[in-house]
Design a protein around this motif. Structure first.
Motif, PDB file in Angstrom:
ATOM      1  N   GLY A   4       0.796  -1.204   0.000  1.00  0.00           N
ATOM      2  CA  GLY A   4       0.000   0.000   0.000  1.00  0.00           C
ATOM      3  C   GLY A   4       0.833   1.261   0.000  1.00  0.00           C
ATOM      4  O   GLY A   4       0.553   2.195   0.723  1.00  0.00           O
ATOM      5  N   THR A   5       1.887   1.305  -0.815  1.00  0.00           N
ATOM      6  CA  THR A   5       2.739   2.479  -0.877  1.00  0.00           C
ATOM      7  C   THR A   5       2.212   3.452  -1.911  1.00  0.00           C
ATOM      8  O   THR A   5       1.415   3.087  -2.769  1.00  0.00           O
ATOM      9  CB  THR A   5       4.176   2.072  -1.254  1.00  0.00           C
ATOM     10  N   GLN A   6       2.666   4.713  -1.854  1.00  0.00           N
ATOM     11  CA  GLN A   6       2.291   5.681  -2.871  1.00  0.00           C
ATOM     12  C   GLN A   6       2.809   5.189  -4.215  1.00  0.00           C
ATOM     13  O   GLN A   6       3.941   4.756  -4.331  1.00  0.00           O
ATOM     14  CB  GLN A   6       2.894   7.046  -2.554  1.00  0.00           C
ATOM     15  N   GLN A   7       1.976   5.252  -5.222  1.00  0.00           N
ATOM     16  CA  GLN A   7       2.331   4.674  -6.497  1.00  0.00           C
ATOM     17  C   GLN A   7       2.131   5.666  -7.616  1.00  0.00           C
ATOM     18  O   GLN A   7       1.305   6.554  -7.542  1.00  0.00           O
ATOM     19  CB  GLN A   7       1.472   3.437  -6.755  1.00  0.00           C
ATOM     20  N   ASP A   8       2.902   5.478  -8.683  1.00  0.00           N
ATOM     21  CA  ASP A   8       2.804   6.289  -9.875  1.00  0.00           C
ATOM     22  C   ASP A   8       1.705   5.712 -10.761  1.00  0.00           C
ATOM     23  O   ASP A   8       1.859   4.633 -11.317  1.00  0.00           O
ATOM     24  CB  ASP A   8       4.157   6.289 -10.600  1.00  0.00           C
ATOM     25  N   ARG A   9       0.570   6.419 -10.871  1.00  0.00           N
ATOM     26  CA  ARG A   9      -0.555   5.946 -11.679  1.00  0.00           C
ATOM     27  C   ARG A   9      -0.192   5.839 -13.154  1.00  0.00           C
ATOM     28  O   ARG A   9      -0.824   5.121 -13.901  1.00  0.00           O
ATOM     29  CB  ARG A   9      -1.754   6.880 -11.526  1.00  0.00           C
ATOM     30  N   ASN A  10       0.837   6.560 -13.601  1.00  0.00           N
ATOM     31  CA  ASN A  10       1.232   6.553 -15.005  1.00  0.00           C
ATOM     32  C   ASN A  10       2.346   5.555 -15.297  1.00  0.00           C
ATOM     33  O   ASN A  10       2.839   5.508 -16.422  1.00  0.00           O
ATOM     34  CB  ASN A  10       1.667   7.959 -15.439  1.00  0.00           C
ATOM     35  N   ALA A  11       2.762   4.793 -14.305  1.00  0.00           N
ATOM     36  CA  ALA A  11       3.807   3.790 -14.520  1.00  0.00           C
ATOM     37  C   ALA A  11       3.281   2.733 -15.494  1.00  0.00           C
ATOM     38  O   ALA A  11       2.079   2.444 -15.527  1.00  0.00           O
ATOM     39  CB  ALA A  11       4.199   3.141 -13.201  1.00  0.00           C
ATOM     40  N   PRO A  12       4.156   2.150 -16.304  1.00  0.00           N
ATOM     41  CA  PRO A  12       3.708   1.152 -17.267  1.00  0.00           C
ATOM     42  C   PRO A  12       3.132  -0.079 -16.569  1.00  0.00           C
ATOM     43  O   PRO A  12       3.571  -0.453 -15.481  1.00  0.00           O
ATOM     44  CB  PRO A  12       4.972   0.803 -18.061  1.00  0.00           C
ATOM     45  N   VAL A  13       2.143  -0.695 -17.216  1.00  0.00           N
ATOM     46  CA  VAL A  13       1.511  -1.901 -16.710  1.00  0.00           C
ATOM     47  C   VAL A  13       1.876  -3.043 -17.651  1.00  0.00           C
ATOM     48  O   VAL A  13       1.706  -2.936 -18.869  1.00  0.00           O
ATOM     49  CB  VAL A  13      -0.032  -1.747 -16.661  1.00  0.00           C
ATOM     50  N   VAL A  14       2.378  -4.128 -17.082  1.00  0.00           N
ATOM     51  CA  VAL A  14       2.643  -5.336 -17.858  1.00  0.00           C
ATOM     52  C   VAL A  14       1.465  -6.263 -17.612  1.00  0.00           C
ATOM     53  O   VAL A  14       1.098  -6.529 -16.467  1.00  0.00           O
ATOM     54  CB  VAL A  14       3.967  -6.003 -17.433  1.00  0.00           C
ATOM     55  N   PHE A  15       0.875  -6.740 -18.700  1.00  0.00           N
ATOM     56  CA  PHE A  15      -0.362  -7.517 -18.611  1.00  0.00           C
ATOM     57  C   PHE A  15      -0.236  -8.729 -19.518  1.00  0.00           C
ATOM     58  O   PHE A  15       0.149  -8.603 -20.680  1.00  0.00           O
ATOM     59  CB  PHE A  15      -1.534  -6.627 -19.050  1.00  0.00           C
ATOM     60  N   ARG A  16      -0.562  -9.918 -18.980  1.00  0.00           N
ATOM     61  CA  ARG A  16      -0.480 -11.139 -19.771  1.00  0.00           C
ATOM     62  C   ARG A  16      -1.573 -12.099 -19.314  1.00  0.00           C
ATOM     63  O   ARG A  16      -1.862 -12.196 -18.123  1.00  0.00           O
ATOM     64  CB  ARG A  16       0.893 -11.767 -19.569  1.00  0.00           C
ATOM     65  N   ALA A  17      -2.191 -12.817 -20.275  1.00  0.00           N
ATOM     66  CA  ALA A  17      -3.216 -13.806 -19.958  1.00  0.00           C
ATOM     67  C   ALA A  17      -3.399 -14.735 -21.153  1.00  0.00           C
ATOM     68  O   ALA A  17      -3.052 -14.377 -22.287  1.00  0.00           O
ATOM     69  CB  ALA A  17      -4.541 -13.127 -19.619  1.00  0.00           C
ATOM     70  N   GLN A  39       2.737  -3.622 -11.951  1.00  0.00           N
ATOM     71  CA  GLN A  39       2.922  -2.176 -12.023  1.00  0.00           C
ATOM     72  C   GLN A  39       3.582  -1.727 -10.731  1.00  0.00           C
ATOM     73  O   GLN A  39       3.223  -2.205  -9.649  1.00  0.00           O
ATOM     74  CB  GLN A  39       1.589  -1.451 -12.205  1.00  0.00           C
ATOM     75  N   ASN A  40       4.528  -0.819 -10.840  1.00  0.00           N
ATOM     76  CA  ASN A  40       5.194  -0.244  -9.658  1.00  0.00           C
ATOM     77  C   ASN A  40       5.790  -1.307  -8.744  1.00  0.00           C
ATOM     78  O   ASN A  40       5.797  -1.146  -7.526  1.00  0.00           O
ATOM     79  CB  ASN A  40       4.219   0.615  -8.857  1.00  0.00           C
ATOM     80  N   GLY A  41       6.251  -2.415  -9.277  1.00  0.00           N
ATOM     81  CA  GLY A  41       6.850  -3.454  -8.461  1.00  0.00           C
ATOM     82  C   GLY A  41       5.859  -4.409  -7.827  1.00  0.00           C
ATOM     83  O   GLY A  41       6.253  -5.358  -7.166  1.00  0.00           O
ATOM     84  N   GLN A  42       4.565  -4.170  -7.999  1.00  0.00           N
ATOM     85  CA  GLN A  42       3.550  -5.094  -7.508  1.00  0.00           C
ATOM     86  C   GLN A  42       3.187  -6.047  -8.638  1.00  0.00           C
ATOM     87  O   GLN A  42       3.041  -5.623  -9.785  1.00  0.00           O
ATOM     88  CB  GLN A  42       2.290  -4.351  -7.074  1.00  0.00           C
ATOM     89  N   VAL A  43       3.032  -7.331  -8.300  1.00  0.00           N
ATOM     90  CA  VAL A  43       2.679  -8.331  -9.306  1.00  0.00           C
ATOM     91  C   VAL A  43       1.453  -9.095  -8.808  1.00  0.00           C
ATOM     92  O   VAL A  43       1.478  -9.685  -7.728  1.00  0.00           O
ATOM     93  CB  VAL A  43       3.842  -9.312  -9.566  1.00  0.00           C
TER      94      VAL A  43
END
Length: 171
Positions: A4-17, A39-43
């Motif tokens: 729950g840290t402050q995060q950059d909403r504009n950071a790139p998102v890696v998405f796979r399915a 995103q932002n180091g969260q997976v």
């Protein structure tokens, strides 16, 4: 739940399915099979993930795990994330904390990216017995409610019992 840290909403998102479906009328994206979002180091990993653009809500179910940049990993049957993952709700939660201690609870709710409330929780820093993993840990705390305030670095246990080798010794 998690960092729950402050995060950059504009950071790139890696998405796979394996499979992705989009409903334009509902503004709903559903991903199935080996879903991975980072995103932002969260997976976030899960069997099924849906994203509602109108409410900015992510729901995940089936083998859910959420890894934090701090090293903590949250496992759950179901998780709902809002507000860039600062607001969350999860069912049947298990956590592996960065110091290798463990926490489990029936439900968990994070608010404002800072406060986490767990219901019917169990905490132990002890490793499980290699010969019998079903045996109780050396010691553990069980509580009706556990509150964690990250900003104040405060954890409160309510209606708690300390057990040693599975025996309640302190209430």
């Amino acid at each position: 739940i998690g960092g729950g840290t402050q995060q950059d909403r504009n950071a790139p998102v890696v998405f796979r399915a394996d499979e992705i479906e989009y409903d334009d009328q509902l503004a709903l994206t559903i991903a199935r099979g080996h879903v991975e979002i980072s995103q932002n180091g969260q997976v976030l990993l899960a069997d099924t993930v849906s994203y509602n653009q109108r409410t900015d809500t992510i729901t995940a179910s089936g083998n859910v795990s959420l890894s934090q940049p701090t090293g903590e990993i949250v496992f759950a049957d179901f998780i709902e994330l809002r507000d860039s993952m600062n607001e969350a709700f999860a069912k049947n939660v298990r956590m592996l904390l960065n110091d290798r201690s463990r926490l489990a609870a029936n439900t968990a709710r994070r608010t404002n990216g800072n406060r986490t409330e767990l219901k019917r929780g169990v905490y132990s820093p002890c490793d499980l017995c290699r010969e019998d993993p079903s045996a109780p840990p050396m010691w553990q705390l069980k509580a009706r409610e556990i509150d964690h305030d990250k900003e104040q670095q405060l954890v409160e246990f309510r209606d708690s019992v300390m057990e040693i080798d599975g025996w309640p010794v302190f209430y």
